[in-house]
Write an enzyme that holds these catalytic residues in place. Structure first.
Site, PDB file in Angstrom:
ATOM      1  N   GLU A 162     -32.665 -44.651  14.762  1.00 56.89           N
ATOM      2  CA  GLU A 162     -33.135 -46.021  15.020  1.00 56.89           C
ATOM      3  C   GLU A 162     -32.230 -46.739  16.019  1.00 56.89           C
ATOM      4  OE1 GLU A 162     -33.452 -46.837  10.694  1.00 56.89           O
ATOM      5  OE2 GLU A 162     -35.409 -47.672  11.215  1.00 56.89           O
ATOM      6  N   GLU A 199     -36.001 -40.762   6.029  1.00 58.06           N
ATOM      7  CA  GLU A 199     -35.848 -41.728   4.932  1.00 58.06           C
ATOM      8  C   GLU A 199     -36.771 -41.443   3.759  1.00 58.06           C
ATOM      9  OE1 GLU A 199     -35.760 -42.473   8.098  1.00 58.06           O
ATOM     10  OE2 GLU A 199     -34.310 -44.048   8.527  1.00 58.06           O
TER      11      GLU A 199
HETATM   12  N1  3HC Z   1     -24.399 -41.237   4.521  1.00 59.56           N
HETATM   13  C1  3HC Z   1     -23.274 -40.922   3.859  1.00 59.56           C
HETATM   14  N2  3HC Z   1     -22.798 -39.673   3.736  1.00 59.56           N
HETATM   15  C2  3HC Z   1     -23.516 -38.711   4.327  1.00 59.56           C
HETATM   16  C3  3HC Z   1     -24.695 -38.956   5.030  1.00 59.56           C
HETATM   17  C4  3HC Z   1     -25.148 -40.300   5.133  1.00 59.56           C
HETATM   18  N3  3HC Z   1     -26.253 -40.643   5.797  1.00 59.56           N
HETATM   19  N4  3HC Z   1     -25.179 -37.794   5.496  1.00 59.56           N
HETATM   20  C5  3HC Z   1     -24.326 -36.843   5.103  1.00 59.56           C
HETATM   21  N5  3HC Z   1     -23.321 -37.393   4.387  1.00 59.56           N
HETATM   22  C6  3HC Z   1     -22.149 -36.707   3.803  1.00 59.56           C
HETATM   23  C7  3HC Z   1     -22.559 -35.661   2.763  1.00 59.56           C
HETATM   24  O1  3HC Z   1     -22.691 -36.269   1.490  1.00 59.56           O
HETATM   25  C8  3HC Z   1     -21.409 -34.702   2.832  1.00 59.56           C
HETATM   26  O2  3HC Z   1     -20.339 -35.274   2.126  1.00 59.56           O
HETATM   27  P1  3HC Z   1     -19.306 -34.366   1.326  1.00 59.56           P
HETATM   28  O3  3HC Z   1     -18.702 -33.459   2.347  1.00 59.56           O
HETATM   29  O4  3HC Z   1     -18.371 -35.342   0.714  1.00 59.56           O
HETATM   30  O5  3HC Z   1     -20.129 -33.634   0.303  1.00 59.56           O
HETATM   31  C9  3HC Z   1     -21.024 -34.712   4.306  1.00 59.56           C
HETATM   32  O6  3HC Z   1     -21.569 -35.927   4.848  1.00 59.56           O
HETATM   33  C10 3HC Z   1     -21.593 -33.553   5.093  1.00 59.56           C
HETATM   34  O7  3HC Z   1     -22.980 -33.468   4.829  1.00 59.56           O
HETATM   35  P2  3HC Z   1     -23.701 -32.063   4.580  1.00 59.56           P
HETATM   36  O8  3HC Z   1     -22.915 -31.242   3.624  1.00 59.56           O
HETATM   37  O9  3HC Z   1     -25.104 -32.375   4.227  1.00 59.56           O
HETATM   38  O10 3HC Z   1     -23.586 -31.399   6.024  1.00 59.56           O
HETATM   39  P3  3HC Z   1     -24.644 -30.580   6.850  1.00 59.56           P
HETATM   40  O11 3HC Z   1     -23.994 -30.264   8.124  1.00 59.56           O
HETATM   41  O12 3HC Z   1     -25.218 -29.490   6.022  1.00 59.56           O
HETATM   42  O13 3HC Z   1     -25.878 -31.585   7.122  1.00 59.56           O
HETATM   43  C11 3HC Z   1     -26.923 -33.610   7.819  1.00 59.56           C
HETATM   44  C12 3HC Z   1     -25.688 -32.715   7.909  1.00 59.56           C
HETATM   45  C13 3HC Z   1     -28.137 -32.892   8.421  1.00 59.56           C
HETATM   46  C14 3HC Z   1     -26.646 -34.856   8.579  1.00 59.56           C
HETATM   47  C15 3HC Z   1     -27.225 -33.911   6.325  1.00 59.56           C
HETATM   48  O14 3HC Z   1     -26.050 -34.371   5.716  1.00 59.56           O
HETATM   49  C16 3HC Z   1     -28.281 -34.948   6.097  1.00 59.56           C
HETATM   50  O15 3HC Z   1     -29.452 -34.634   6.128  1.00 59.56           O
HETATM   51  N6  3HC Z   1     -27.864 -36.221   5.843  1.00 59.56           N
HETATM   52  C17 3HC Z   1     -28.751 -37.263   5.459  1.00 59.56           C
HETATM   53  C18 3HC Z   1     -29.493 -37.801   6.632  1.00 59.56           C
HETATM   54  C19 3HC Z   1     -30.373 -38.944   6.217  1.00 59.56           C
HETATM   55  O16 3HC Z   1     -31.106 -38.854   5.254  1.00 59.56           O
HETATM   56  N7  3HC Z   1     -30.305 -40.036   6.956  1.00 59.56           N
HETATM   57  C20 3HC Z   1     -31.093 -41.178   6.673  1.00 59.56           C
HETATM   58  C21 3HC Z   1     -30.314 -42.111   5.824  1.00 59.56           C
HETATM   59  S1  3HC Z   1     -31.285 -43.464   5.267  1.00 59.56           S
HETATM   60  C22 3HC Z   1     -31.288 -44.523   6.565  1.00 59.56           C
HETATM   61  O17 3HC Z   1     -30.792 -44.208   7.612  1.00 59.56           O
HETATM   62  C23 3HC Z   1     -31.916 -45.856   6.321  1.00 59.56           C
HETATM   63  C24 3HC Z   1     -32.158 -46.597   7.568  1.00 59.56           C
HETATM   64  O18 3HC Z   1     -33.478 -46.388   7.988  1.00 59.56           O
HETATM   65  C25 3HC Z   1     -31.954 -48.062   7.396  1.00 59.56           C
END
Ligand code: 3HC
Length: 707
Positions: free
Chosen positions: A115, A135
């Site tokens: 975004e 999301e």
């Molecule tokens: N916020 C906080 N922590 C996050 C995060 C996030 N968005 N995304 C990942 N992390 C943390 C994980 O919990 C993990 O923490 P840890 O090492 O303490 O366990 C660390 O980052 C690494 O994450 P992964 O183990 O998942 O690492 P990968 O390399 O396998 O994957 C990724 C990376 C593809 C970015 C995956 O973490 C992911 O899919 N993250 C979530 C993405 C997501 O859903 N984003 C949308 C959030 S909601 C939003 O943005 C609302 C907005 O519209 C207002």
């Protein structure tokens, strides 16, 4: 001549501003995934202000350090009051920038991260980048303009597909659909961004902000939204956020930008308040938390796994072989009969070809994967394997014989794993002279699809072996959960109690269809008996026979399911089990023959059937699971509630929007569950209803049992 780089570091700020020639570079550096938390949001605003105030910066470039572009809002902040500036405020500032802002994307630009990029004037992505709005997977919708800006770039239909699936697109597809303006390969994101900036400055025009564009949404057919709503009502009636996503994208095409954004905000906040959001976010963190095994230090040494052996070319062994081949790991597939090997490899090929027909693999990839799987009749071919997974017939005698052979054949240091679902891993390990190298790797059927892997730690399994297999689980895309040794480990032990209760409910008067309906209404993709048909009734029947033969006092007397198995009704694979199936269809159809078998079974047991309420079915099927899970915690078979939650989420289709079994139990009310468990113990009896001391204690103390 560009002037030398000038740096205006913002102290202890995860966002830095530095100028490179005519371009002001804003760098986000907030490991591990540059989540847009409070520090990043305020840093972005400060850096943007610095860039706007920098007279020599003609364009601004937003780039991220480390492995990825911003991967979303900081999920850890959800549920707490949002400290200003909020993400919508940050994107509004970018949108209103009087200097053009370019986002250079690498890694994953997800959610709030994408975004931010959408609010920039131009986007360039590396070919390898992934861009998406996931999301929905967290029970939310994009809440910082994503539902309004994405349709303006890619059209409402594509935007709906992306936001409703939550699946990202790659760099090249992003270019094709208009999400980015350029893609680059083999350069750093900074270089990619600077190249785009050069082109922009050479052109000399200020690009229009995405919010002002309407060409891709003009003339959107309102029927698109009607059709999506109908589809969702059929496919995902219980989910909250997908329906709001359709409303938000519709607002993008029917309302002016500012009003659409306000509508998005309203809908986003409703999702944020929904219990489904809390459940899905618990499930997100549970998946990651289980990788950190209590008592297993993070730096525990591991062994390299370059080649794997799989024993048994049946359904399970074949699926396990595919898991490794899918991750590029060569597999030796051993069976004792050529015919079984041929059948097994043909089934693997059919499986890959079906995936290729769905467009998820190319013909070349099918051949590459098949080439990684080498069938053999000789155990000698396992001599150089780093890991062997035994997936033979579920019999202690058979398994101990295999492990003795493996002990003689495999090189020192090779890890020997059993895929048993019920047998004692320590007894299997004791057949070898190297119990420290033995453990359970319990895959779930179909092994190449289901994400769960129970990693069963035996009494003598070494830390190195456990850490190696936990790491390997991640490498092959599984959610590995460490568990201890007991009958059925964690998942099947709980399933066994639900199965026992489902059977009892049918004996008392419920129909298999009623039990299944209550469970699917709760959110399971399949009811208990449909699942039995899918897994094969013969599997449980053989296990029960084995236990009865062994004189196990806990073994149940033969039941109506055993009668079905004896009649050759094994489930879906024979087009008849608890239900019947039309050729080529997986839709269960109630069968009068089964109703008659059940009736006869009731008669034989002297049971007069009664009407059983849906509420009773729900309580007995689910509360018995909670009670068993609490006993598993008491005994230390699972180290933490989150392990049990992850097991049921990834191995048994527990609805992720309910967070997990124990997360759900706390919300259902432990007091209510404990009181019902005690009542069923009194009224029905049986070891499954013996109340867990931990459950009673937590209920009495008003403490949660989950986290
Ligand atoms: N916020 C906080 N922590 C996050 C995060 C996030 N968005 N995304 C990942 N992390 C943390 C994980 O919990 C993990 O923490 P840890 O090492 O303490 O366990 C660390 O980052 C690494 O994450 P992964 O183990 O998942 O690492 P990968 O390399 O396998 O994957 C990724 C990376 C593809 C970015 C995956 O973490 C992911 O899919 N993250 C979530 C993405 C997501 O859903 N984003 C949308 C959030 S909601 C939003 O943005 C609302 C907005 O519209 C207002």
């Amino acid at each position: 001549m560009p002037s030398p780089a000038q740096t205006e570091a913002i102290p202890s700020n995860p966002v830095q501003y530095a100028r490179q020639g005519r371009v002001g570079v804003i760098t986000v550096d907030y490991p591990p995934v540059n989540a847009v938390g409070h520090g990043v949001r305020s840093g972005l605003v400060a850096a943007l202000e610095a860039g706007l105030a920098d007279a020599e910066a003609e364009a601004l470039l937003l780039v991220c350090a480390g492995r990825t572009f911003m991967a979303g809002a900081d999920i850890r902040e959800f549920g707490k009051p949002s400290a200003p500036p909020t993400l919508p405020e940050v994107v509004a500032r970018l949108d209103a920038s009087t200097k053009p802002v370019i986002a250079a994307i690498h890694g994953t630009a997800l959610g709030g991260g994408l975004e931010v990029a959408l609010a920039c004037h131009l986007r360039v992505a590396l070919k390898s980048a992934k861009l998406g709005l996931p999301e929905v997977k967290l029970g939310l919708l994009p809440g910082a303009g994503g539902t309004q800006r994405l349709p303006r770039l890619v059209g409402a239909a594509k935007a709906l597909d992306m936001i409703l699936s939550g699946d990202p697109v790659g760099g090249e597809e992003a270019l094709t659909i208009g999400l980015v303006d350029a893609v680059e390969d083999d350069v750093s994101p900074l270089e990619a961004g600077l190249r785009t900036a050069d082109r922009l400055l050479a052109d000399g025009r200020m690009p229009e902000p995405v919010s002002a564009r309407t060409d891709r949404i003009a003339g959107t057919d309102p029927a698109l939204f009607t059709a999506k709503r109908a589809e969702l009502a059929k496919r995902q009636p219980q989910l909250f956020s997908p329906h709001r996503i359709v409303d938000a994208v519709e607002a993008a095409v029917t309302l002016p930008f500012a009003e659409g954004t306000a509508r998005e905000r309203e809908l986003f906040l409703a999702c944020m308040d929904s219990p489904q959001r809390a459940g899905l976010i618990h499930a997100f963190f549970a998946e990651r938390e289980v990788a950190k095994v209590p008592g297993l230090p993070a730096g525990t040494p591991t062994r390299e796994i370059r080649k794997v052996g799989v024993i048994g070319a049946g359904t399970m062994g074949g699926g396990i072989a595919m898991c490794f081949a899918n991750a590029g790991i060569p597999v030796v597939l051993v069976d004792s009969a050529q015919e079984a090997l041929d059948r097994g490899t043909a089934a693997i090929r059919r499986n890959y070809e079906a995936t290729a027909r769905k467009g998820r693999l190319t013909a070349a990839q099918v051949e590459e994967r098949m080439a990684l799987i080498r069938p053999t009749l000789s155990y000698g071919d396992l001599a150089d394997a780093d890991l062997v997974v035994e997936a033979a017939f579920e019999s202690m005698e058979v398994k101990r014989t295999i492990f003795r052979t493996l002990d003689d054949t495999c090189k020192p240091g090779a890890i020997l794993a059993t895929n048993t679902s019920t047998l004692d891993v320590d007894a299997i390990a004791a057949a070898t002279g190297r119990p420290q190298d033995v453990l359970g790797m319990h895959f779930f059927s179909p092994a190449n699809v289901m994400r769960l892997l129970e990693v069963v730690r035996g009494a003598r399994t070494s830390d190195t072996v456990l850490a190696t297999v936990m790491g390997l689980a991640r490498r092959i895309g599984k959610v590995g959960v460490a568990v201890g040794v007991c009958y059925g480990f964690v998942g099947n032990r709980i399933l066994h109690q639900r199965g026992r209760e489902s059977m009892a409910l049918v004996e008392e008067g419920a129909s298999p269809e009623q039990v299944d309906r209550v469970l699917t209404e709760f959110g399971f993709p399949l009811g208990h008996f449909s699942m039995t048909d899918l897994a094969g009734i013969d599997v449980g029947w053989r296990i029960r026979e084995e236990r009865r033969k062994a004189g196990d006092p806990e073994a149940q007397a033969p039941n109506w399911l055993d009668v079905l198995a004896e009649r050759g009704r094994y489930g879906q694979k024979t087009s008849a089990g608890v239900y019947r199936y039309e050729p080529g269809s997986r839709t269960p159809i109630p069968d009068p023959e089964v109703a008659a078998v059940i009736e006869e079974d009731r008669r034989n047991r002297g049971i007069a059937p009664r009407a059983v309420s849906d509420e009773e079915v729900r309580e007995r099927c689910l509360y018995v699971m909670v009670n068993e899970a609490a006993k598993i915690l008491e005994e230390g078979i699972a180290a933490r509630p989150v392990d049990i939650d992850a097991i049921w989420l990834h191995g048994y289709g527990f609805p992720s929007w309910r967070g997990g079994l124990l997360f759900w139990a706390d919300r259902e009310g432990l007091g209510k569950i404990a009181a019902s468990v005690q009542r069923y113990h009194r009224d029905i009896g049986g070891p499954q209803w013996r109340p867990s001391a931990l459950l009673l204690q937590r209920a009495a103390d008003g403490q949660p049992i989950g986290c």
